[in-house]
Design a protein around this motif. Structure first.
Motif, short mmCIF file in Angstrom:
data_model
loop_
_atom_site.label_atom_id
_atom_site.label_comp_id
_atom_site.label_asym_id
_atom_site.label_seq_id
_atom_site.Cartn_x
_atom_site.Cartn_y
_atom_site.Cartn_z
N ASP A 220 44.79 29.00 40.12
CA ASP A 220 45.72 29.39 39.03
C ASP A 220 44.95 30.09 37.91
N ALA A 221 43.78 29.56 37.56
CA ALA A 221 42.99 30.15 36.48
C ALA A 221 42.52 31.55 36.86
N VAL A 222 42.13 31.75 38.10
CA VAL A 222 41.67 33.06 38.55
C VAL A 222 42.81 34.07 38.50
N ARG A 223 43.99 33.68 38.97
CA ARG A 223 45.12 34.61 38.95
C ARG A 223 45.42 35.06 37.53
N THR A 224 45.42 34.12 36.59
CA THR A 224 45.71 34.47 35.20
C THR A 224 44.62 35.36 34.62
N ALA A 225 43.36 35.03 34.89
CA ALA A 225 42.25 35.83 34.35
C ALA A 225 42.25 37.24 34.91
N VAL A 226 42.50 37.37 36.20
CA VAL A 226 42.52 38.70 36.83
C VAL A 226 43.62 39.56 36.22
N LEU A 227 44.77 38.95 35.96
CA LEU A 227 45.87 39.69 35.34
C LEU A 227 45.48 40.17 33.94
N GLY A 228 44.89 39.28 33.13
CA GLY A 228 44.47 39.68 31.79
C GLY A 228 43.41 40.76 31.81
N LEU A 229 42.47 40.68 32.74
CA LEU A 229 41.42 41.69 32.84
C LEU A 229 41.99 43.04 33.28
N ALA A 230 42.93 43.02 34.21
CA ALA A 230 43.55 44.26 34.66
C ALA A 230 44.29 44.95 33.52
N LEU A 231 44.96 44.16 32.68
CA LEU A 231 45.67 44.74 31.55
C LEU A 231 44.70 45.39 30.55
N ARG A 232 43.46 44.87 30.48
CA ARG A 232 42.45 45.48 29.61
C ARG A 232 41.71 46.60 30.32
N GLY A 233 42.00 46.84 31.60
CA GLY A 233 41.32 47.90 32.34
C GLY A 233 39.92 47.55 32.78
N LEU A 234 39.60 46.26 32.91
CA LEU A 234 38.26 45.82 33.31
C LEU A 234 38.24 45.42 34.78
N PRO A 235 37.34 46.00 35.58
CA PRO A 235 37.30 45.66 37.00
C PRO A 235 36.61 44.33 37.25
N VAL A 236 37.10 43.58 38.22
CA VAL A 236 36.45 42.34 38.67
C VAL A 236 35.54 42.71 39.83
N GLU A 237 34.24 42.63 39.58
CA GLU A 237 33.27 43.02 40.61
C GLU A 237 33.20 41.99 41.73
N ARG A 263 38.27 24.86 51.34
CA ARG A 263 38.34 25.82 52.44
C ARG A 263 39.62 26.65 52.36
N LYS A 264 40.74 26.01 52.07
CA LYS A 264 42.01 26.71 51.97
C LYS A 264 41.98 27.75 50.85
N THR A 265 41.46 27.35 49.68
CA THR A 265 41.40 28.29 48.56
C THR A 265 40.45 29.44 48.85
N LEU A 266 39.32 29.16 49.46
CA LEU A 266 38.35 30.21 49.79
C LEU A 266 38.94 31.23 50.75
N GLU A 267 39.70 30.77 51.72
CA GLU A 267 40.34 31.71 52.66
C GLU A 267 41.32 32.62 51.94
N GLU A 268 42.06 32.07 50.99
CA GLU A 268 43.01 32.89 50.22
C GLU A 268 42.27 33.90 49.34
N TRP A 269 41.21 33.46 48.69
CA TRP A 269 40.44 34.36 47.84
C TRP A 269 39.82 35.50 48.63
N GLN A 270 39.32 35.20 49.81
CA GLN A 270 38.63 36.22 50.58
C GLN A 270 39.56 37.34 51.05
N GLU A 271 40.85 37.10 51.03
CA GLU A 271 41.80 38.15 51.38
C GLU A 271 41.92 39.21 50.28
N THR A 272 41.52 38.85 49.06
CA THR A 272 41.74 39.73 47.91
C THR A 272 40.45 40.14 47.22
N TYR A 273 39.48 39.23 47.13
CA TYR A 273 38.31 39.46 46.30
C TYR A 273 37.04 39.52 47.13
N GLU A 274 36.00 40.07 46.49
CA GLU A 274 34.63 39.97 47.01
C GLU A 274 34.12 38.60 46.58
#
Length: 390
Positions: A220-237, A263-274
């Motif tokens: 949940d925290a990652v989803r919120t942070a990624v949204l806020g960073l995208a609105l500022r135009g900052l890429p998540v490396e 394991r479940k969360t990691l599998e979900e993250w790997q579909e979207t992030y590095e």
């Protein structure tokens, strides 16, 4: 110059990962500056080397610095009192002594922004690693330079400064006090300093690394942070999954549940992030050997910038489309308001006022849609403003 901004939810191990990132880069031969802002020396505890207001060598090719927000606040207020001496004397105001000053809320953030700007522009390092506060505070901090510049320009528009020489005459003719010269000079200096900080954040070499423990709260925290960073135009490396438990934990032990959840969360993250996994050492990492054992990557390839392109669909649909990437946004949490030549975008708890590209200023908003993490805002040319074709 590369700048890596490290943040994540509170308690996720941001400082440890920031120190490990900087150490890995330094051991690869990169001249690295590690910057922190905590009042407590958590950065020094992770490095095994005390840090403070003076930069210190923490390892070969690695310098660590934790600027003193209190001293910066005292210096700034003392300078402000000197510039406003005549007004203070006229009012009969007693000046404050530096010894009686304590930093106000927000002083740490301003000190960190100034150090970030100075460290990036000094030219003595190839990599700047910044240990930002927890994600909510970090996002507010990253928005601060742009917002303050917008406030300054609304209160003291630069175009009005061209009439400085006429101010005394106008004041005598109209009988209305005109802003003092020092006020405009101060505003211009602040605008230049904030602009330099904003340029560092907007540079193509600047990217964010998010740190989080894999699990429902971390997701949940990652989803919120990624949204806020995208609105500022900052890429998540990259997303650094911290304190990952060993997969070979006994199936009937107490670790089985947390391991399955991770394991479940990691599998979900790997579909979207590095995703980089950072193993749990079974203890709090302390010192260079523990940081190296985390195997955190140093400065990687430059991240792709966040683009907000405008596509021309006038020939087909009669509109221009502004594409605004907002990964993780939800339709019910979105709001758009056109205000003059600006667009006010609200996404969840975040809000940003952005100037419209020049072509869109001659258009009216024709609608918007959110699909697959991208907001598409349609603009129809205003016949009264759009150039006519012969």
């Amino acid at each position: 110059m590369r700048t890596l901004l490290i943040t994540g939810p509170g308690g996720s191990g941001r400082t440890t990962v920031a120190a490990a990132t900087a150490l890995a880069a330094a051991r690869a031969g990169t001249r690295t500056l590690l910057l922190g802002a905590d009042r407590d020396d958590t950065l020094g505890a992770a490095l095994g080397t005390p840090t403070g207001p003076e930069p210190v060598s923490a390892a070969p090719h690695l310098t660590a610095w934790r600027p003193d927000a209190a001293q910066g606040f005292r210096d700034d207020l003392a300078a402000l009192q000197d510039r406003a001496a005549s007004a203070l004397d006229l009012l009969g105001a007693a000046r404050l002594d530096p010894e009686e000053l304590t930093p106000l809320p927000g002083a740490e953030e301003l000190a960190l922004l100034r150090a970030l700007r100075d460290g990036a522009l000094a030219g003595r390092h190839d990599l700047l690693v910044v240990d930002l506060p927890a994600a909510p505070r970090a996002l507010a901090l990253l928005a601060l330079p742009g917002e303050l510049r917008r406030y300054l320009r609304r209160l003291l528009p630069p175009e009005r400064q061209a009439a400085r020489a006429l101010r005394p005459v106008l004041g005598r003719l109209a009988g209305v006090p005109m802003p003092a010269e020092a006020l405009y000079e101060t505003a211009a200096r602040w605008d230049a300093e904030l602009g330099a900080t904003e340029a560092v954040l907007a540079d193509r070499g600047t990217a964010v690394r998010l740190v989080a423990e894999p699990g429902p709260a971390g997701a949940d925290a990652v989803r919120t942070a990624v949204l806020g960073l995208a609105l500022r135009g900052l890429p998540v490396e990259a997303l650094l999954a911290n304190r990952v438990l060993p997969e070979d934990a006994p199936a009937d032990g107490w670790l089985a549940g947390p391991v399955a959840q991770q394991r479940k969360t990691l599998e979900e993250w790997q579909e979207t992030y590095e995703v980089h996994r950072v193993a749990h050492l079974g203890r709090d990492p302390r010192g260079a050997d523990d940081l190296a054992a985390l195997a955190v990557p140093g400065a990687g390839p430059q991240a792709s910038p966040v683009e907000w392109p405008v596509t021309d669909r006038i020939a087909d649909d009669g509109v221009l489309v502004w594409h605004i990437p907002l990964p993780g946004a939800r339709r019910e949490e979105l709001d758009l308001v056109r205000r003059g030549d600006e667009l006010v975008v609200t996404a969840g708890p975040f809000r940003r006022i952005v100037p419209l590209p020049s072509a869109l200023r001659r258009c009216t908003v024709d609608g918007a849609a959110l699909r697959d993490g991208e907001l598409k805002v349609r603009f129809a040319p205003d016949p009264a403003l759009w150039p006519r074709t012969p």
